[in-house]
Scaffold this motif. Structure first.
Motif, PDB file in Angstrom:
ATOM      1  N   LYS A  40      39.134  23.201  41.027  1.00  0.00           N
ATOM      2  CA  LYS A  40      39.434  24.133  42.116  1.00  0.00           C
ATOM      3  C   LYS A  40      39.327  23.419  43.470  1.00  0.00           C
ATOM      4  CE  LYS A  40      37.807  28.140  39.453  1.00  0.00           C
ATOM      5  NZ  LYS A  40      36.958  29.356  39.485  1.00  0.00           N
ATOM      6  N   TYR A  78      45.085  35.145  38.481  1.00  0.00           N
ATOM      7  CA  TYR A  78      43.836  35.892  38.278  1.00  0.00           C
ATOM      8  C   TYR A  78      44.071  37.401  38.236  1.00  0.00           C
ATOM      9  CZ  TYR A  78      40.679  31.887  38.564  1.00  0.00           C
ATOM     10  OH  TYR A  78      39.982  30.731  38.301  1.00  0.00           O
ATOM     11  N   HIS A  81      41.577  40.175  37.269  1.00  0.00           N
ATOM     12  CA  HIS A  81      40.461  40.578  38.147  1.00  0.00           C
ATOM     13  C   HIS A  81      40.904  41.463  39.299  1.00  0.00           C
ATOM     14  CE1 HIS A  81      37.705  38.077  35.991  1.00  0.00           C
ATOM     15  NE2 HIS A  81      38.387  36.971  36.241  1.00  0.00           N
ATOM     16  N   PHE A  86      35.618  41.071  44.349  1.00  0.00           N
ATOM     17  CA  PHE A  86      35.768  39.694  44.850  1.00  0.00           C
ATOM     18  C   PHE A  86      37.208  39.170  44.761  1.00  0.00           C
ATOM     19  CE2 PHE A  86      34.358  39.356  40.378  1.00  0.00           C
ATOM     20  CZ  PHE A  86      35.372  38.584  39.827  1.00  0.00           C
ATOM     21  N   ARG A  89      38.933  37.623  47.904  1.00  0.00           N
ATOM     22  CA  ARG A  89      38.327  36.335  48.277  1.00  0.00           C
ATOM     23  C   ARG A  89      38.687  35.250  47.272  1.00  0.00           C
ATOM     24  NH1 ARG A  89      32.948  36.743  47.706  1.00  0.00           N
ATOM     25  NH2 ARG A  89      32.929  38.955  47.188  1.00  0.00           N
ATOM     26  N   LEU A  90      38.786  35.655  45.997  1.00  0.00           N
ATOM     27  CA  LEU A  90      39.149  34.693  44.951  1.00  0.00           C
ATOM     28  C   LEU A  90      40.560  34.142  45.197  1.00  0.00           C
ATOM     29  CD1 LEU A  90      38.616  33.310  42.201  1.00  0.00           C
ATOM     30  CD2 LEU A  90      39.333  35.437  41.084  1.00  0.00           C
ATOM     31  N   TYR A  93      40.496  31.819  48.157  1.00  0.00           N
ATOM     32  CA  TYR A  93      39.830  30.567  47.748  1.00  0.00           C
ATOM     33  C   TYR A  93      40.780  29.690  46.927  1.00  0.00           C
ATOM     34  CZ  TYR A  93      36.683  28.174  44.286  1.00  0.00           C
ATOM     35  OH  TYR A  93      36.057  27.304  43.431  1.00  0.00           O
ATOM     36  N   ARG A 114      34.275  25.074  27.970  1.00  0.00           N
ATOM     37  CA  ARG A 114      33.450  26.129  28.584  1.00  0.00           C
ATOM     38  C   ARG A 114      31.967  25.719  28.584  1.00  0.00           C
ATOM     39  NH1 ARG A 114      35.841  30.467  31.346  1.00  0.00           N
ATOM     40  NH2 ARG A 114      33.986  31.668  30.824  1.00  0.00           N
ATOM     41  N   THR A 120      29.535  30.856  34.784  1.00  0.00           N
ATOM     42  CA  THR A 120      30.417  31.128  35.928  1.00  0.00           C
ATOM     43  C   THR A 120      29.709  30.885  37.261  1.00  0.00           C
ATOM     44  OG1 THR A 120      31.580  32.792  34.633  1.00  0.00           O
ATOM     45  CG2 THR A 120      31.834  32.921  37.021  1.00  0.00           C
ATOM     46  N   ARG A 134      29.501  22.898  36.748  1.00  0.00           N
ATOM     47  CA  ARG A 134      29.297  23.897  37.803  1.00  0.00           C
ATOM     48  C   ARG A 134      27.905  23.764  38.426  1.00  0.00           C
ATOM     49  NH1 ARG A 134      32.517  28.823  34.719  1.00  0.00           N
ATOM     50  NH2 ARG A 134      34.439  28.645  35.921  1.00  0.00           N
ATOM     51  N   ASP A 141      28.399  31.600  44.269  1.00  0.00           N
ATOM     52  CA  ASP A 141      28.905  32.189  43.028  1.00  0.00           C
ATOM     53  C   ASP A 141      30.430  32.174  42.929  1.00  0.00           C
ATOM     54  OD1 ASP A 141      26.407  32.538  42.205  1.00  0.00           O
ATOM     55  OD2 ASP A 141      26.313  34.708  42.596  1.00  0.00           O
ATOM     56  N   GLU A 142      31.108  32.165  44.063  1.00  0.00           N
ATOM     57  CA  GLU A 142      32.569  32.148  44.039  1.00  0.00           C
ATOM     58  C   GLU A 142      33.098  30.717  43.897  1.00  0.00           C
ATOM     59  OE1 GLU A 142      34.401  34.602  47.085  1.00  0.00           O
ATOM     60  OE2 GLU A 142      35.624  32.853  47.568  1.00  0.00           O
ATOM     61  N   ASN A 144      32.932  27.657  42.368  1.00  0.00           N
ATOM     62  CA  ASN A 144      32.284  27.054  41.191  1.00  0.00           C
ATOM     63  C   ASN A 144      33.035  25.841  40.637  1.00  0.00           C
ATOM     64  OD1 ASN A 144      34.407  28.470  40.164  1.00  0.00           O
ATOM     65  ND2 ASN A 144      33.206  29.823  38.852  1.00  0.00           N
ATOM     66  N   VAL A 146      35.329  24.469  39.045  1.00  0.00           N
ATOM     67  CA  VAL A 146      36.265  24.268  37.925  1.00  0.00           C
ATOM     68  C   VAL A 146      36.541  25.571  37.182  1.00  0.00           C
ATOM     69  CG1 VAL A 146      35.874  21.814  37.382  1.00  0.00           C
ATOM     70  CG2 VAL A 146      34.286  23.540  36.543  1.00  0.00           C
ATOM     71  N   HIS A 147      37.631  25.538  36.457  1.00  0.00           N
ATOM     72  CA  HIS A 147      38.022  26.670  35.592  1.00  0.00           C
ATOM     73  C   HIS A 147      38.244  26.149  34.176  1.00  0.00           C
ATOM     74  CE1 HIS A 147      40.481  29.919  33.868  1.00  0.00           C
ATOM     75  NE2 HIS A 147      41.332  28.970  33.515  1.00  0.00           N
ATOM     76  N   GLY A 148      38.017  27.042  33.214  1.00  0.00           N
ATOM     77  CA  GLY A 148      38.379  26.737  31.832  1.00  0.00           C
ATOM     78  C   GLY A 148      38.875  27.995  31.144  1.00  0.00           C
TER      79      GLY A 148
HETATM   80  N1  ATP Z   1      30.549  38.023  41.559  1.00  0.00           N
HETATM   81  C1  ATP Z   1      31.449  37.149  42.006  1.00  0.00           C
HETATM   82  N2  ATP Z   1      31.545  36.891  43.321  1.00  0.00           N
HETATM   83  C2  ATP Z   1      32.450  36.036  43.801  1.00  0.00           C
HETATM   84  N3  ATP Z   1      33.339  35.362  43.022  1.00  0.00           N
HETATM   85  C3  ATP Z   1      33.278  35.575  41.705  1.00  0.00           C
HETATM   86  C4  ATP Z   1      32.323  36.483  41.122  1.00  0.00           C
HETATM   87  N4  ATP Z   1      32.529  36.486  39.779  1.00  0.00           N
HETATM   88  C5  ATP Z   1      33.535  35.633  39.543  1.00  0.00           C
HETATM   89  N5  ATP Z   1      33.984  35.085  40.691  1.00  0.00           N
HETATM   90  C6  ATP Z   1      35.088  34.115  40.837  1.00  0.00           C
HETATM   91  O1  ATP Z   1      36.157  34.539  40.014  1.00  0.00           O
HETATM   92  C7  ATP Z   1      36.431  33.525  39.038  1.00  0.00           C
HETATM   93  C8  ATP Z   1      36.886  34.201  37.756  1.00  0.00           C
HETATM   94  O2  ATP Z   1      35.799  34.917  37.217  1.00  0.00           O
HETATM   95  P1  ATP Z   1      35.557  35.011  35.633  1.00  0.00           P
HETATM   96  O3  ATP Z   1      34.669  36.167  35.415  1.00  0.00           O
HETATM   97  O4  ATP Z   1      36.891  34.937  34.941  1.00  0.00           O
HETATM   98  O5  ATP Z   1      34.700  33.715  35.363  1.00  0.00           O
HETATM   99  P2  ATP Z   1      35.057  32.402  34.576  1.00  0.00           P
HETATM  100  O6  ATP Z   1      35.936  32.722  33.423  1.00  0.00           O
HETATM  101  O7  ATP Z   1      33.798  31.670  34.294  1.00  0.00           O
HETATM  102  O8  ATP Z   1      35.816  31.626  35.697  1.00  0.00           O
HETATM  103  P3  ATP Z   1      37.244  30.940  35.620  1.00  0.00           P
HETATM  104  O9  ATP Z   1      38.222  32.007  35.147  1.00  0.00           O
HETATM  105  O10 ATP Z   1      37.507  30.482  37.045  1.00  0.00           O
HETATM  106  O11 ATP Z   1      37.072  29.812  34.654  1.00  0.00           O
HETATM  107  C9  ATP Z   1      35.131  32.741  38.943  1.00  0.00           C
HETATM  108  O12 ATP Z   1      35.343  31.453  38.459  1.00  0.00           O
HETATM  109  C10 ATP Z   1      34.657  32.743  40.358  1.00  0.00           C
HETATM  110  O13 ATP Z   1      35.347  31.756  41.133  1.00  0.00           O
END
Ligand code: ATP
Length: 229
Positions: A40, A78, A81, A86, A89-90, A93, A114, A120, A134, A141-142, A144, A146-148
């Protein structure tokens, strides 16, 4: 940086909860899989370290692109979500700077990646998985790093999102692979290796390749078929 558009699909995946996700210990079968990894925007300056971890963990990087998502593309990626607080903001970001997307291959690639990236939330990762990516490179918390992909369905959708020409064919493993090789490859290859040892050519690889092409039993015009064991 590559700013070409990514493919847009309108599939919205079901929203897996953390509890419903399988763990590596649950996995009984070893499978060669592909997964999508994203470095990211906040992780890009640590890309070399992250890629080193990827290779040390036994992944092969099959494909790789550097690009910047538009806000529309980040929203699409995304979409699951959409209703979360969030989400805006996501999207900001994820479209706020260059990212690096990679298709990783390994046994149990989805679960293993993972595990390697960790929970996360980086704050949780630092407490429970301090060696995870991570924990090491995440911020709040936002942010982080990398993604998987979290399932094979997600992996396929996400890989197609960034690499639309990807063909998903099942890879033969275990007994199926052994049967396939025994039927189609081993008879010809065994004969070729016997001939190679008799011949002892200066460049054995080129000689072997030429022999296989000349004696391919599946090529039109080659009469002789090699008996299987
Ligand atoms: N409570 C939160 N506040 C802010 N950002 C959040 C929060 N929860 C998740 N995010 C953001 O949204 C992304 C997607 O959330 P998800 O629940 O799918 O987690 P993840 O599967 O671990 O992450 P990713 O899909 O990025 O690999 C997170 O990686 C993070 O950047």
């Amino acid at each position: 940086m590559d700013d070409e558009n990514v493919d847009n699909t309108d599939t919205v995946e079901e929203n897996d909860t953390e509890e419903s996700k399988p763990t590596e210990d649950d996995s009984k079968l070893v499978e060669i899989e592909r997964t999508l990894a994203i470095i990211k925007p906040d992780g890009v300056d640590k890309a070399n370290e992250i890629e080193e971890t990827i290779l040390n963990e036994g992944f092969t990087i099959l494909q790789k692109r550097s690009l910047q998502l538009t806000p529309e593309q980040a929203s699409e990626f995304y979409a699951e979500h959409f209703e979360k607080p969030f989400y805006p903001r996501l999207v900001t970001y994820m479209s706020g700077g260059p990212i690096i997307v990679m298709v990783l291959v390994r046994e149990n690639a989805i679960l293993h990646w993972r595990e390697v990236i960790g929970p996360t939330k980086p704050s949780v990762a630092r407490e429970t998985k301090p060696d995870s990516i991570r924990a090491k490179y995440g911020g709040d918390d936002e942010h982080n790093a990398v993604h998987g992909s979290d399932s094979s369905t997600s992996a396929e959708r996400e890989i197609r999102f960034f690499f639309p020409d990807t063909v998903f064919e099942s890879t033969l493993i275990g007994d199926t692979a052994r049967d396939y090789l025994a039927k189609y490859i081993n008879p010809t290859l065994s004969k070729a290796l016997v001939e190679l040892c008799k011949e002892k050519p200066a460049d054995p690889v080129v000689w072997l390749a030429d022999w296989l092409l000349a004696n391919n039993p599946y090529r039109a015009g080659v009469q002789e078929t090699v008996e299987s064991n």
